[in-house]
Design an enzyme around this catalytic site. Sequence first.
Site, PDB file in Angstrom:
ATOM      1  N   HIS A   1       0.955  -0.984   0.283  1.00  0.00           N
ATOM      2  CA  HIS A   1      -0.221  -0.155  -0.577  1.00  0.00           C
ATOM      3  C   HIS A   1       0.921   1.039   0.100  1.00  0.00           C
ATOM      4  O   HIS A   1       2.200   1.392   0.362  1.00  0.00           O
ATOM      5  CB  HIS A   1      -0.849  -0.049   0.862  1.00  0.00           C
TER       6      HIS A   1
ATOM      7  N   GLU B   1       1.639   3.997   1.883  1.00  0.00           N
ATOM      8  CA  GLU B   1       1.523   4.261   3.513  1.00  0.00           C
ATOM      9  C   GLU B   1       2.632   3.341   3.580  1.00  0.00           C
ATOM     10  O   GLU B   1       3.675   4.280   4.095  1.00  0.00           O
ATOM     11  CB  GLU B   1       0.553   4.267   4.695  1.00  0.00           C
TER      12      GLU B   1
ATOM     13  N   CYS C   1      -6.321   2.120   6.367  1.00  0.00           N
ATOM     14  CA  CYS C   1      -6.043   0.603   6.979  1.00  0.00           C
ATOM     15  C   CYS C   1      -6.118  -0.272   7.971  1.00  0.00           C
ATOM     16  O   CYS C   1      -5.176   0.804   7.998  1.00  0.00           O
ATOM     17  CB  CYS C   1      -6.643  -0.422   5.483  1.00  0.00           C
TER      18      CYS C   1
ATOM     19  N   CYS D   1      -1.787  -0.756   7.965  1.00  0.00           N
ATOM     20  CA  CYS D   1      -1.745  -0.014   7.368  1.00  0.00           C
ATOM     21  C   CYS D   1      -1.280   1.631   8.592  1.00  0.00           C
ATOM     22  O   CYS D   1      -0.076   1.870   9.263  1.00  0.00           O
ATOM     23  CB  CYS D   1      -1.729   1.210   6.035  1.00  0.00           C
TER      24      CYS D   1
END
Length: 161
Positions: free
Chosen positions: A62, A64, A92, A95
């Site tokens: 992701h 992040e 999420c 993360c």
Amino acid sequence: MSAPDVNDKTANDDVWLQYALMLAARAEADGEVPVGAVLVRDNEIVGEGWNQVINRADPTAHAEIQALRNAGHRLGNYRLPDTQLFVTLEPCIMCAGAIIHARVSTVIYGAMDPKAGACGSVFDILPSDRRFNHSTTCRRASPANSEHCADLLRQFFRKRR
């Protein structure tokens, strides 16, 4: 890229979120969901990332996580205190956990994620409380930037359907 010399926190937030939007566009150009993230300390970029889950065949890639990894390599440390993470989509749970463990101070996000958001939309992982050994605060970006982030995602998914 460095932010302009301004003292207005909101103006700086807007500058950094615009940079994250540029990274989101890079993800979209690569066929990924358009999410971008930039990690800033003392008004300087220390890490950046964009979604790369498809191209890397890595469910943890992701934006992040990519920004945290980039910062860790650049700074030679897995702890990233006194940093602000600007991300185009609400983080999420995965993360959020990484953000807490990295000791990021603040998360500023654009679009809310009504399916998996961990900053209050679905889960309340961020802001972290005393259950963890570090506290991370979070807030939404300005309404204009939040809407821009949401529009980018809506347009992306419309094209895919």
